[in-house]
Design a protein around this motif. Sequence first.
Motif, PDB file in Angstrom:
ATOM      1  N   MET A  60       0.943  -1.132  -0.071  1.00 12.19           N
ATOM      2  CA  MET A  60      -0.058  -0.046  -0.062  1.00 12.19           C
ATOM      3  C   MET A  60       0.798   1.394  -0.215  1.00 12.19           C
ATOM      4  O   MET A  60       0.457   2.119  -0.907  1.00 12.19           O
ATOM      5  CB  MET A  60      -0.980  -0.071   1.194  1.00 12.19           C
ATOM      6  CG  MET A  60      -1.782   1.215   1.101  1.00 12.19           C
ATOM      7  SD  MET A  60      -2.878   1.348   2.696  1.00 12.19           S
ATOM      8  CE  MET A  60      -1.790   1.746   3.968  1.00 12.19           C
ATOM      9  N   ASN A  61       1.796   1.375   0.761  1.00  9.73           N
ATOM     10  CA  ASN A  61       2.932   2.459   0.927  1.00  9.73           C
ATOM     11  C   ASN A  61       3.629   2.649  -0.521  1.00  9.73           C
ATOM     12  O   ASN A  61       3.544   3.728  -0.861  1.00  9.73           O
ATOM     13  CB  ASN A  61       4.007   2.179   1.873  1.00  9.73           C
ATOM     14  CG  ASN A  61       3.139   2.425   3.471  1.00  9.73           C
ATOM     15  OD1 ASN A  61       2.169   3.261   3.541  1.00  9.73           O
ATOM     16  ND2 ASN A  61       3.792   1.847   4.511  1.00  9.73           N
ATOM     17  N   ARG A  62       4.131   1.399  -0.908  1.00 10.44           N
ATOM     18  CA  ARG A  62       4.743   1.806  -2.487  1.00 10.44           C
ATOM     19  C   ARG A  62       3.745   2.171  -3.674  1.00 10.44           C
ATOM     20  O   ARG A  62       3.823   3.018  -4.334  1.00 10.44           O
ATOM     21  CB  ARG A  62       5.176   0.382  -2.700  1.00 10.44           C
ATOM     22  CG  ARG A  62       6.590   0.014  -2.231  1.00 10.44           C
ATOM     23  CD  ARG A  62       7.179  -1.135  -2.571  1.00 10.44           C
ATOM     24  NE  ARG A  62       6.257  -2.152  -2.857  1.00 10.44           N
ATOM     25  CZ  ARG A  62       6.325  -3.140  -2.101  1.00 10.44           C
ATOM     26  NH1 ARG A  62       6.965  -3.065  -1.074  1.00 10.44           N
ATOM     27  NH2 ARG A  62       5.681  -4.294  -2.371  1.00 10.44           N
ATOM     28  N   GLY A  63       2.497   1.968  -3.444  1.00 11.82           N
ATOM     29  CA  GLY A  63       1.420   2.228  -4.463  1.00 11.82           C
ATOM     30  C   GLY A  63       0.950   3.651  -4.181  1.00 11.82           C
ATOM     31  O   GLY A  63       1.152   4.275  -5.026  1.00 11.82           O
ATOM     32  N   LEU A  64       0.883   3.907  -2.978  1.00 14.97           N
ATOM     33  CA  LEU A  64       0.513   5.647  -2.593  1.00 14.97           C
ATOM     34  C   LEU A  64       1.672   6.365  -3.126  1.00 14.97           C
ATOM     35  O   LEU A  64       1.474   7.574  -3.534  1.00 14.97           O
ATOM     36  CB  LEU A  64       0.182   5.720  -1.245  1.00 14.97           C
ATOM     37  CG  LEU A  64      -1.221   5.163  -0.525  1.00 14.97           C
ATOM     38  CD1 LEU A  64      -1.297   5.084   0.900  1.00 14.97           C
ATOM     39  CD2 LEU A  64      -2.435   5.742  -1.423  1.00 14.97           C
ATOM     40  N   LEU A  65       2.849   5.916  -2.492  1.00 17.16           N
ATOM     41  CA  LEU A  65       3.816   6.881  -3.116  1.00 17.16           C
ATOM     42  C   LEU A  65       4.421   7.069  -4.422  1.00 17.16           C
ATOM     43  O   LEU A  65       4.553   7.990  -5.052  1.00 17.16           O
ATOM     44  CB  LEU A  65       5.314   6.066  -2.423  1.00 17.16           C
ATOM     45  CG  LEU A  65       6.697   7.111  -2.326  1.00 17.16           C
ATOM     46  CD1 LEU A  65       6.323   8.321  -1.671  1.00 17.16           C
ATOM     47  CD2 LEU A  65       7.778   6.216  -1.821  1.00 17.16           C
ATOM     48  N   SER A  66       4.059   5.767  -5.193  1.00 12.64           N
ATOM     49  CA  SER A  66       4.259   5.988  -6.611  1.00 12.64           C
ATOM     50  C   SER A  66       3.074   6.716  -7.003  1.00 12.64           C
ATOM     51  O   SER A  66       3.401   7.657  -8.022  1.00 12.64           O
ATOM     52  CB  SER A  66       4.279   4.737  -7.224  1.00 12.64           C
ATOM     53  OG  SER A  66       2.907   3.909  -7.223  1.00 12.64           O
ATOM     54  N   ARG A  67       1.853   7.011  -6.640  1.00 12.23           N
ATOM     55  CA  ARG A  67       0.767   7.557  -7.277  1.00 12.23           C
ATOM     56  C   ARG A  67       1.108   9.136  -6.932  1.00 12.23           C
ATOM     57  O   ARG A  67       0.676   9.884  -7.599  1.00 12.23           O
ATOM     58  CB  ARG A  67      -0.453   7.257  -6.752  1.00 12.23           C
ATOM     59  CG  ARG A  67      -0.941   5.858  -7.158  1.00 12.23           C
ATOM     60  CD  ARG A  67      -2.471   5.737  -7.230  1.00 12.23           C
ATOM     61  NE  ARG A  67      -2.978   4.589  -7.930  1.00 12.23           N
ATOM     62  CZ  ARG A  67      -3.037   3.290  -7.799  1.00 12.23           C
ATOM     63  NH1 ARG A  67      -2.594   2.982  -6.676  1.00 12.23           N
ATOM     64  NH2 ARG A  67      -3.331   2.426  -8.563  1.00 12.23           N
ATOM     65  N   LEU A  68       1.791   9.024  -5.838  1.00 10.40           N
ATOM     66  CA  LEU A  68       1.766  10.806  -5.318  1.00 10.40           C
ATOM     67  C   LEU A  68       3.011  11.397  -6.227  1.00 10.40           C
ATOM     68  O   LEU A  68       3.063  12.310  -6.455  1.00 10.40           O
ATOM     69  CB  LEU A  68       2.230  10.704  -3.893  1.00 10.40           C
ATOM     70  CG  LEU A  68       0.738  10.612  -2.946  1.00 10.40           C
ATOM     71  CD1 LEU A  68       1.341  10.627  -1.519  1.00 10.40           C
ATOM     72  CD2 LEU A  68      -0.322  11.820  -3.083  1.00 10.40           C
TER      73      LEU A  68
END
Length: 89
Positions: A60-68
Amino acid sequence: MAGLPKARVHVMRHTTGTVLLDLGEDLSIVQEVLGHAYIRTTRGYQDVGVEMTKRAADRMNRGLLSRLLSPILSLCGSVGGHEIAPQVL
């Protein structure tokens, strides 16, 4: 069996399902291994362990970070392997 503790079949099935899921096996595969007709039955065998929870949080953190960061990084470029700052208009 000599030297082995007594274990109930249900406990062994539950452990098998939990270990397979913890190793990252797909729920539908575990359903097949355990011989369940319905996926909801397999979900009942699923224990959410600490490692599974950590891996989910990491994803989840990797996904959110990449989207941001994706829109920001798309504004930046690189020249000769060196990153350059985005131009401000």
